[in-house]
Design a protein around this motif. Structure first.
Motif, PDB file in Angstrom:
ATOM      1  N   ILE A 199     133.708  95.494  49.794  1.00  0.00           N
ATOM      2  CA  ILE A 199     133.796  95.250  48.357  1.00  0.00           C
ATOM      3  C   ILE A 199     134.777  94.135  48.028  1.00  0.00           C
ATOM      4  O   ILE A 199     134.477  93.231  47.248  1.00  0.00           O
ATOM      5  N   PHE A 200     135.964  94.189  48.629  1.00  0.00           N
ATOM      6  CA  PHE A 200     137.052  93.298  48.231  1.00  0.00           C
ATOM      7  C   PHE A 200     137.303  92.147  49.205  1.00  0.00           C
ATOM      8  O   PHE A 200     138.119  91.289  48.924  1.00  0.00           O
ATOM      9  N   MET A 201     136.610  92.136  50.341  1.00  0.00           N
ATOM     10  CA  MET A 201     136.896  91.119  51.347  1.00  0.00           C
ATOM     11  C   MET A 201     135.636  90.463  51.889  1.00  0.00           C
ATOM     12  O   MET A 201     135.596  90.022  53.035  1.00  0.00           O
ATOM     13  N   ARG A 202     134.606  90.395  51.062  1.00  0.00           N
ATOM     14  CA  ARG A 202     133.368  89.725  51.455  1.00  0.00           C
ATOM     15  C   ARG A 202     132.818  88.940  50.278  1.00  0.00           C
ATOM     16  O   ARG A 202     133.234  89.142  49.138  1.00  0.00           O
ATOM     17  N   VAL A 203     131.876  88.064  50.591  1.00  0.00           N
ATOM     18  CA  VAL A 203     131.183  87.298  49.557  1.00  0.00           C
ATOM     19  C   VAL A 203     129.682  87.486  49.783  1.00  0.00           C
ATOM     20  O   VAL A 203     129.252  87.794  50.897  1.00  0.00           O
ATOM     21  N   PRO A 204     128.872  87.318  48.755  1.00  0.00           N
ATOM     22  CA  PRO A 204     127.421  87.459  48.953  1.00  0.00           C
ATOM     23  C   PRO A 204     126.880  86.355  49.837  1.00  0.00           C
ATOM     24  O   PRO A 204     127.455  85.264  49.944  1.00  0.00           O
ATOM     25  N   SER A 205     125.766  86.641  50.510  1.00  0.00           N
ATOM     26  CA  SER A 205     125.179  85.672  51.444  1.00  0.00           C
ATOM     27  C   SER A 205     124.712  84.407  50.740  1.00  0.00           C
ATOM     28  O   SER A 205     124.548  83.365  51.372  1.00  0.00           O
ATOM     29  N   SER A 206     124.500  84.489  49.433  1.00  0.00           N
ATOM     30  CA  SER A 206     124.017  83.329  48.678  1.00  0.00           C
ATOM     31  C   SER A 206     125.148  82.459  48.135  1.00  0.00           C
ATOM     32  O   SER A 206     124.895  81.564  47.329  1.00  0.00           O
ATOM     33  N   ALA A 207     126.391  82.715  48.563  1.00  0.00           N
ATOM     34  CA  ALA A 207     127.537  81.999  47.991  1.00  0.00           C
ATOM     35  C   ALA A 207     127.541  80.519  48.341  1.00  0.00           C
ATOM     36  O   ALA A 207     128.132  79.701  47.634  1.00  0.00           O
ATOM     37  N   GLY A 208     126.901  80.126  49.442  1.00  0.00           N
ATOM     38  CA  GLY A 208     126.830  78.715  49.804  1.00  0.00           C
ATOM     39  C   GLY A 208     128.143  78.151  50.302  1.00  0.00           C
ATOM     40  O   GLY A 208     128.929  78.830  50.960  1.00  0.00           O
ATOM     41  N   TYR A 209     128.397  76.883  49.937  1.00  0.00           N
ATOM     42  CA  TYR A 209     129.590  76.173  50.405  1.00  0.00           C
ATOM     43  C   TYR A 209     130.657  76.132  49.313  1.00  0.00           C
ATOM     44  O   TYR A 209     130.353  76.111  48.126  1.00  0.00           O
ATOM     45  N   VAL A 210     131.918  76.098  49.753  1.00  0.00           N
ATOM     46  CA  VAL A 210     133.052  75.927  48.845  1.00  0.00           C
ATOM     47  C   VAL A 210     133.941  74.822  49.385  1.00  0.00           C
ATOM     48  O   VAL A 210     134.002  74.584  50.593  1.00  0.00           O
ATOM     49  N   ALA A 211     134.633  74.136  48.478  1.00  0.00           N
ATOM     50  CA  ALA A 211     135.551  73.061  48.862  1.00  0.00           C
ATOM     51  C   ALA A 211     136.984  73.533  48.713  1.00  0.00           C
ATOM     52  O   ALA A 211     137.291  74.394  47.885  1.00  0.00           O
ATOM     53  N   GLU A 212     137.866  72.951  49.503  1.00  0.00           N
ATOM     54  CA  GLU A 212     139.275  73.311  49.435  1.00  0.00           C
ATOM     55  C   GLU A 212     140.107  72.113  49.875  1.00  0.00           C
ATOM     56  O   GLU A 212     139.774  71.431  50.860  1.00  0.00           O
ATOM     57  N   ALA A 213     141.175  71.856  49.154  1.00  0.00           N
ATOM     58  CA  ALA A 213     142.073  70.757  49.503  1.00  0.00           C
ATOM     59  C   ALA A 213     143.054  71.216  50.571  1.00  0.00           C
ATOM     60  O   ALA A 213     143.438  72.392  50.634  1.00  0.00           O
ATOM     61  N   GLY A 214     143.481  70.291  51.436  1.00  0.00           N
ATOM     62  CA  GLY A 214     144.442  70.622  52.470  1.00  0.00           C
ATOM     63  C   GLY A 214     145.803  70.991  51.890  1.00  0.00           C
ATOM     64  O   GLY A 214     146.234  70.433  50.871  1.00  0.00           O
ATOM     65  N   ASN A 239     138.420  81.759  52.420  1.00  0.00           N
ATOM     66  CA  ASN A 239     139.085  82.998  52.029  1.00  0.00           C
ATOM     67  C   ASN A 239     138.112  83.899  51.272  1.00  0.00           C
ATOM     68  O   ASN A 239     137.520  83.490  50.280  1.00  0.00           O
ATOM     69  N   THR A 240     137.951  85.129  51.754  1.00  0.00           N
ATOM     70  CA  THR A 240     137.079  86.099  51.090  1.00  0.00           C
ATOM     71  C   THR A 240     137.873  87.296  50.569  1.00  0.00           C
ATOM     72  O   THR A 240     137.283  88.247  50.059  1.00  0.00           O
ATOM     73  N   ASN A 241     139.177  87.248  50.693  1.00  0.00           N
ATOM     74  CA  ASN A 241     140.051  88.357  50.294  1.00  0.00           C
ATOM     75  C   ASN A 241     140.447  88.179  48.827  1.00  0.00           C
ATOM     76  O   ASN A 241     141.172  87.244  48.478  1.00  0.00           O
ATOM     77  N   ILE A 242     139.964  89.061  47.964  1.00  0.00           N
ATOM     78  CA  ILE A 242     140.260  88.948  46.540  1.00  0.00           C
ATOM     79  C   ILE A 242     141.757  89.032  46.280  1.00  0.00           C
ATOM     80  O   ILE A 242     142.300  88.314  45.425  1.00  0.00           O
ATOM     81  N   PHE A 243     142.445  89.873  47.026  1.00  0.00           N
ATOM     82  CA  PHE A 243     143.889  90.034  46.826  1.00  0.00           C
ATOM     83  C   PHE A 243     144.626  88.752  47.220  1.00  0.00           C
ATOM     84  O   PHE A 243     145.550  88.328  46.524  1.00  0.00           O
ATOM     85  N   ALA A 244     144.199  88.132  48.332  1.00  0.00           N
ATOM     86  CA  ALA A 244     144.812  86.866  48.743  1.00  0.00           C
ATOM     87  C   ALA A 244     144.547  85.783  47.705  1.00  0.00           C
ATOM     88  O   ALA A 244     145.402  84.924  47.455  1.00  0.00           O
ATOM     89  N   THR A 245     143.372  85.820  47.095  1.00  0.00           N
ATOM     90  CA  THR A 245     143.037  84.853  46.045  1.00  0.00           C
ATOM     91  C   THR A 245     143.995  84.975  44.866  1.00  0.00           C
ATOM     92  O   THR A 245     144.537  83.977  44.366  1.00  0.00           O
ATOM     93  N   LEU A 246     144.218  86.215  44.416  1.00  0.00           N
ATOM     94  CA  LEU A 246     145.131  86.420  43.288  1.00  0.00           C
ATOM     95  C   LEU A 246     146.565  86.084  43.662  1.00  0.00           C
ATOM     96  O   LEU A 246     147.317  85.537  42.842  1.00  0.00           O
ATOM     97  N   GLU A 247     146.966  86.423  44.891  1.00  0.00           N
ATOM     98  CA  GLU A 247     148.318  86.071  45.339  1.00  0.00           C
ATOM     99  C   GLU A 247     148.512  84.552  45.323  1.00  0.00           C
ATOM    100  O   GLU A 247     149.562  84.051  44.904  1.00  0.00           O
ATOM    101  N   LYS A 248     147.484  83.841  45.763  1.00  0.00           N
ATOM    102  CA  LYS A 248     147.542  82.380  45.773  1.00  0.00           C
ATOM    103  C   LYS A 248     147.671  81.834  44.356  1.00  0.00           C
ATOM    104  O   LYS A 248     148.458  80.902  44.102  1.00  0.00           O
ATOM    105  N   ALA A 249     146.915  82.418  43.426  1.00  0.00           N
ATOM    106  CA  ALA A 249     146.969  81.964  42.033  1.00  0.00           C
ATOM    107  C   ALA A 249     148.331  82.251  41.411  1.00  0.00           C
ATOM    108  O   ALA A 249     148.911  81.394  40.722  1.00  0.00           O
ATOM    109  N   ILE A 250     148.852  83.448  41.637  1.00  0.00           N
ATOM    110  CA  ILE A 250     150.159  83.812  41.077  1.00  0.00           C
ATOM    111  C   ILE A 250     151.243  82.894  41.610  1.00  0.00           C
ATOM    112  O   ILE A 250     152.134  82.442  40.872  1.00  0.00           O
ATOM    113  N   ASP A 251     151.152  82.587  42.899  1.00  0.00           N
ATOM    114  CA  ASP A 251     152.165  81.728  43.515  1.00  0.00           C
ATOM    115  C   ASP A 251     152.127  80.307  42.952  1.00  0.00           C
ATOM    116  O   ASP A 251     153.163  79.736  42.615  1.00  0.00           O
ATOM    117  N   VAL A 252     150.936  79.733  42.832  1.00  0.00           N
ATOM    118  CA  VAL A 252     150.840  78.345  42.384  1.00  0.00           C
ATOM    119  C   VAL A 252     151.190  78.213  40.905  1.00  0.00           C
ATOM    120  O   VAL A 252     151.734  77.178  40.477  1.00  0.00           O
TER     121      VAL A 252
END
Length: 410
Positions: free
Chosen positions: A182-197, A291-304
């Motif tokens: 539930i909290f650490m996966r993405v749907p198979s149709s999610a495709g590609y995502v971009a991310e800056a270094g 990253n597929t971890n919803i908690f890590a996503t929110l932690e990243k947002a809170i930090d930035v």
């Protein structure tokens, strides 16, 4: 032929006992409402009734199992509804934080509210049922499935196996989903995502990933390929490396920025803005590799959001992070909705199986009724007949008892 007085009495008493036994048997049938009170009444019907009754009991056990499964699925679906609301709120906060009109103080306020969403999400992920069992821990439901590690990051400590329950003879249904799914996966149709270094020092930000050749993109996605854009010295040349699932380079192309913007790669285009520095990188990879971890996503947002943006490079880094966060939240929300849809489908299936099980139970009850239940009209007629027979036997015995030759002797 001479008939002794003893023989006469024995035959009369035997007849009385038989009539009384038949009368009591009919009385017992009427009182119990059953034609077959004892197996000896109809051995074949009694034997068949035992088998039908056992089948009916098994059907009832499956019905009880469906009640338990429905309760578990309903509780899980209710929690996921709250998770859905939390993710929608987090996405709204990200849109708000992306506005250029907000100051660092304003973004810190957004981060504070996002922290509340983050904590509530952890509580929902560790929700329990009425018996104190954790809903999303798989078979390891006696301890919290999501815990903080030594670095303070949320990790899944539950079981990867989904709890299942047999709801019918041929159906073993999952009655919950693991927190990992539930909290650490993405749907198979999610495709590609971009991310800056993480080490980017320029002001380059990515705008979007656009599909130009869907078939080629699908082939690369199935192969597990990813793409890495690395900028060189001025005049801002760049290289695009296509990497296989093991991280090995399978192809390399190059171009000039901004002349060749958007940057073409594997049936897609990456559009950038701003001025990247030397060694700045941008990665385009499948959503399940990122990253597929919803908690890590929110932690990243809170930090930035808590970081100052006093330089153009920091502003660009924040924009890139917020864009990644919003895409990850979208994927996470889609995954939660997919799981909820699956739970809804299982709840609907339980209704269908309940209907089939109910019809089966009615059939068993009808069969049992045909085998052992009493026809009251016939039984009452039989009861009246046996009553008359017993009374006649009693009267006959009384009359015969008074017959004696001694009455005619003077």
């Amino acid at each position: 032929m001479r008939i002794s007085t003893v023989t006469m009495f024995e035959q009369s008493v035997g007849s009385l006992n038989q009539q009384q036994s038949d009368f009591l048997k009919v009385s017992q049938q009427i009182a119990s409402g059953r034609r077959v009170v004892n197996p000896s009444d109809d051995p074949q019907a009694a034997s068949r009734a035992v088998g039908v009754d056992q089948a009916k009991a098994v059907t009832q056990q499956y019905a009880d199992s469906r009640v338990s499964a429905r309760n578990s699925l309903s509780q899980s679906e209710s929690v996921l509804n709250s998770v859905n609301d939390a993710l929608v709120r987090a996405k709204s906060l990200m849109v708000q934080a992306s506005s250029d009109t907000l100051s660092d103080v304003d973004r810190e306020s957004v981060a504070s509210e996002l922290q509340g969403v983050y904590e509530s999400l952890i509580g929902q992920a560790n929700a329990t049922d009425g018996n104190g069992r954790y809903l999303f821990g798989g078979y390891q439901d006696s301890s919290a499935p999501f815990v903080k590690d030594v670095n303070g990051d949320i990790e899944y400590a539950g079981d990867s196996r989904v709890r299942e329950q047999r709801i019918d003879a041929s159906r073993l249904m999952p009655v919950s989903d693991t927190g990992e799914a539930i909290f650490m996966r993405v749907p198979s149709s999610a495709g590609y995502v971009a991310e800056a270094g993480e080490g980017n020092t320029g002001t380059g930000t990515y705008e979007e990933v656009r599909i130009t050749d869907r078939q080629q993109m699908a082939d690369d996605l199935q192969a597990g390929n990813s793409f890495k854009v690395t900028f060189d010295d001025p005049p801002n040349t760049y290289q695009v490396e296509e990497l296989d699932a093991d991280g090995n380079t399978v192809a390399t192309t190059s171009g000039n920025y901004p002349a060749d913007n958007p940057i073409a790669m594997g049936g897609m285009e990456l559009k950038l803005s701003g001025e990247p520095d030397k060694d700045d990188t941008f990665t385009v990879q499948s959503a399940d590799q990122a990253n597929t971890n919803i908690f890590a996503t929110l932690e990243k947002a809170i930090d930035v959001l808590g970081q100052p943006t006093d330089t153009d490079a920091k502003q660009a880094a924040q924009r890139n992070t917020l864009k990644s966060v919003m895409r990850e939240l979208d994927n996470g929300l889609d995954n939660v909705l997919t799981v909820r849809a699956s739970m809804g489908a299982r709840l609907n299936e339980l209704d269908v199986v309940d209907s089939v099980g109910g019809n089966r139970t009615l059939n068993y009850e009808q069969t049992l009724s045909d085998l052992v239940d009493l026809d009251y009209s016939e039984a009452i007629s039989e009861y009246s007949l046996r009553q008359v027979g017993m009374q006649a036997a009693q009267k006959t015995f009384a009359n015969m008892q008074g017959m004696s030759l001694f009455k005619f002797l003077n």
